[in-house]
Design an enzyme around this catalytic site. Structure first.
Site, PDB file in Angstrom:
ATOM      1  N   GLU A 433       0.792  -0.959  -0.109  1.00 40.17           N
ATOM      2  CA  GLU A 433      -0.133  -0.006   0.031  1.00 40.17           C
ATOM      3  C   GLU A 433       0.930   1.311  -0.389  1.00 40.17           C
ATOM      4  OE1 GLU A 433      -1.778   0.027   3.668  1.00 40.17           O
ATOM      5  OE2 GLU A 433      -2.509   2.196   3.093  1.00 40.17           O
ATOM      6  N   ASP A 506      -0.618  -1.128   6.461  1.00 39.88           N
ATOM      7  CA  ASP A 506      -0.520  -0.181   7.495  1.00 39.88           C
ATOM      8  C   ASP A 506      -1.559  -1.302   7.647  1.00 39.88           C
ATOM      9  OD1 ASP A 506       0.900   1.451   6.861  1.00 39.88           O
ATOM     10  OD2 ASP A 506      -0.736   3.017   6.064  1.00 39.88           O
ATOM     11  N   ASP A 508      -4.685  -0.720  10.151  1.00 38.07           N
ATOM     12  CA  ASP A 508      -5.469   0.705  10.246  1.00 38.07           C
ATOM     13  C   ASP A 508      -6.246   0.278   9.713  1.00 38.07           C
ATOM     14  OD1 ASP A 508      -4.343   1.697   7.657  1.00 38.07           O
ATOM     15  OD2 ASP A 508      -4.278   3.448   9.045  1.00 38.07           O
ATOM     16  N   ASP A 510      -7.664   2.012   6.847  1.00 36.72           N
ATOM     17  CA  ASP A 510      -7.383   2.684   6.077  1.00 36.72           C
ATOM     18  C   ASP A 510      -6.952   0.928   5.099  1.00 36.72           C
ATOM     19  OD1 ASP A 510      -8.930   4.983   5.606  1.00 36.72           O
ATOM     20  OD2 ASP A 510      -6.819   5.800   5.546  1.00 36.72           O
TER      21      ASP A 510
END
Ligand code: 0RA
Length: 643
Positions: A433, A506, A508, A510
């Site tokens: 990403e 990541d 998280d 997103d």
């Protein structure tokens, strides 16, 4: 396999108990031969086997309720309100029939309760296998107002069947604890069990299946009840509950011919995927088989004929193909037959050739009649299929362009930092990403076998887009070209350029979203990557903990707590929370997330496609409500979505 012969002297009892021990030993020595494997999957098979015996009793018409309890110690209780396993002395050895059923391999089927035994479980290996693989098992049988019980340990009777006390219920209760010597992990997944019970309840209208989870400490145990009078039609409506149907109610077809019973429910909706579930004797036949072939042939023929006679399909248009009719189709087919043959890699493909013709004729005749009774439903089906055909033709052209690029090898995407090894078995592709994390990964990697493909921003939500639109998306094209194996029907495993494909995002929300989008794309268009085990999720650390000069990376909250609590002086511990991959320098990224010696990779596995479909639909579908509920309920799991 043990023969059950009509004999019963005291001598035979000695002989029969040796047989019991031999049988148990065989099961315990090679559990995989009986239950597939001893992972979580095998563990859940035990539950299904026990429940399936009760479902058999229900299909014979003697039971309408099954209670399943997950107890605090991970033991399982299954109780039904059927006739109770017979307890009279069995001719085989003079022991109670219930003891024979629970100790002799393959005895179950030979006690068929009149109607054909159809439910599947471990393909009918019987509850004696569950007994052999349990630390202990207690059976309680209530018949004619008397309750009797017997206990087994690792399959061996350790008590006789008790004399009996007064009972105010009727039926069979089996309570067992899976053996920790056999199973890697004895934790049951409530979600997995619920999904199977819901399926069984849909396929057996009228049956009540109740599940109670007693394991949550402090929390009040909640009982969930599955019960659908609507049967297969309700099943189809449930699958499509968050989609918009093109007509209502679903079409329902049933019939019986040559000893094969067929039930079909089908519906079209305005989405672009097909959701088709096939069952043979209540076993989910993931690999399809003869019932599926019969269904597709009949559907295609019936729709084309009705489309022509009603002029819904214009004369100059070609006949619709089976593929054209897939888009937006939701369908469940359940067949029941006397001697099912299961084939294929996972023994989930129905092989009986006679089933094909039976399904074909029942579905064709049924559909033709329905189209006459409900003429309004043929037009939306045809319009949808014609659009699907055009989109498919456009997609084919786009796919060919992409494939030509991949074939020449010249057009590998510029963003791809390839590895030097050309042996797919040894190579890995990291899909990363963002450009900055991609940069760190390029610097940190071992370039001999690790290739890096950075993705910029979000990829297209393939759940909401047609194939042709999806193939014009840059990021999608890049992935397809880098993998080299083609997509959809043209997928070719032998052309796959890397045998580990690792999604690195990541840790998280997103990142979870991007990895879910990627997983959805692979699940829908290269499902082989999931079924053949090529796909992985990287697990970057959540924390960096400094204790004096020592650095520890923690991948879970629990590890962090341990590191902090076990420090000689907790106040001198430095904790850094990683918010993204970008916060690590190339060396740290290598050390924590990419070095095969240290990293944690999560293999993406596809176990239960009903459950998987549901995850993807909820996470990626149009309706906002169910998605919000799901994300709140599973907030901690979403970032590690295991399909
Ligand atoms: C064979 C015969 C009869 C009942 C059963 C099997 C039976 C087995 C299981 C396993 C779990 N629950 C069950 N319930 C019933 C009935 C024979 C008779 O009563 O005539």
């Amino acid at each position: 396999m043990d023969e059950i012969k009509n004999r019963g002297s005291a001598d035979d009892y000695g002989a029969s108990s040796i047989k019991v021990l031999e049988g148990l030993e065989a099961v315990r020595k090679r559990p995989g031969m009986y239950i597939g494997d001893t992972t979580s999957r095998g563990l859940h098979h035990l539950v299904y086997e026990v429940v399936d015996n009760s479902v058999d009793e229900s299909m014979a018409g003697f039971c309408d309720r099954i209670d399943v309890t997950l107890n605090a110690d991970e033991s399982i209780t299954v109780q039904d309100n059927g006739r109770g396993i017979p307890t009279d002395p069995h001719p085989y050895n003079g022991r109670p029939t219930s003891e024979v059923v629970l100790t002799i391999l393959h005895a179950g089927g030979k006690f068929g309760a009149g109607a054909y035994k159809v439910s599947g479980g471990l393909h009918g290996v019987g509850v004696s296998v569950v007994n052999a693989l349990s630390e202990w098992l207690e059976v309680t049988i209530a018949r004619d107002g008397i309750e009797r019980t017997q206990r087994f340990e690792r399959g061996i009777p350790v008590t006789d069947l008790s004399e009996g006390i007064a009972a105010d219920w009727r039926g069979t209760r089996i309570h067992y604890l899976p053996d920790k010597e056999i199973f890697e992990d004895v934790h049951h997944s409530l979600d997995t069990l619920k999904s199977r019970f819901m399926e069984l309840a849909f396929l057996n209208p009228g049956l009540h299946i109740l599940v109670t989870d007693e394991r949550e400490e402090g929390a009040d145990a909640k009982t969930i009840e599955y019960h659908y009078e609507g049967g297969i039609s309700a099943f189809v409506q449930h699958i499509d509950r968050d989609r918009t149907a093109l007509f209502n109610p679903p079409v329902v077809l049933s019939g019986e011919k040559d000893g094969v019973a067929v039930d079909v429910g089908l519906q079209y909706n305005d989405s672009y995927q097909e959701h088709l579930y096939t069952y043979a004797n209540l076993i989910h036949t993931i690999e399809g088989g003869t019932h599926l072939v019969g269904l597709r042939t009949a559907l295609t023929r019936a729709v084309n004929e009705s489309a022509r006679s009603s002029k819904a399909l214009r004369e100059k248009e070609d006949n619709l193909s089976g593929d054209d009719l897939k888009e937006g189709l939701t369908c469940v087919i359940s067949v029941k037959l006397g001697e099912p043959q299961f084939e294929g890699q996972t023994k989930t493909k129905l092989g009986n050739s006679e089933v094909r013709g039976v399904v074909d004729s029942i579905v064709y005749e049924g559909l033709t009649a329905v189209f006459e009774e409900r003429p309004e439903i043929i037009r939306p089906i045809v319009e949808k299929a014609v659009k699907a055909r055009r989109a498919r033709e456009a997609a084919k052209k786009a796919r060919e362009l992409v494939r030509k690029g991949a074939m020449t090898g010249m057009n590998l995407p510029g963003k791809l930092a390839d590895c030097s090894s050309k042996t797919p078995e040894n190579t890995e592709l990291y899909i990363v990403e963002g450009d900055s994390a991609g940069g760190s990964a390029k610097q940190g990697r071992d370039r001999t076998f690790q290739a890096i493909l950075p993705l910029r921003g979000k990829i297209l939500n393939v759940e909401k887009a047609r194939l042709d639109k999806m193939l014009s998306n840059r990021e999608i094209q890049t992935i397809i070209t880098a993998l080299g194996c083609g997509i959809g029907d043209e997928f070719d495993e032998t052309k796959l350029r890397y045998h580990k494909i690792i999604i690195m995002t990541d840790a998280d929300v997103d990142g979870a979203h991007i990895s879910t989008l990627l997983l959805t794309f692979f699940y829908r268009h290269m499902p082989e990557l999931l079924t053949q085990g090529y796909l992985y999720l990287a697990q970057p650390p959540l924390y960096r903990v400094q204790r004096g000069k020592q650095i520890h990376y923690c991948y879970t909250e629990r590890e962090l707590r341990h590191q902090v609590d076990s420090a000689p002086d907790p106040s001198k511990v430095g904790v850094q929370r990683y918010k993204g991959l970008g916060e690590m320098n190339p060396e740290q990224l290598w050390e924590t997330t990419m070095d095969p010696a240290n990293r944690i990779l999560k293999k993406v596995e596809l176990d239960d496609d009903l459950l998987a479909d549901e995850y993807f639909d909820i996470l990626m579908g149009d309706k906002v409500e169910p998605r919000r509920d799901f994300i709140t309920a599973n907030a901690h799991e979403v970032k590690n979505l295991d399909v």
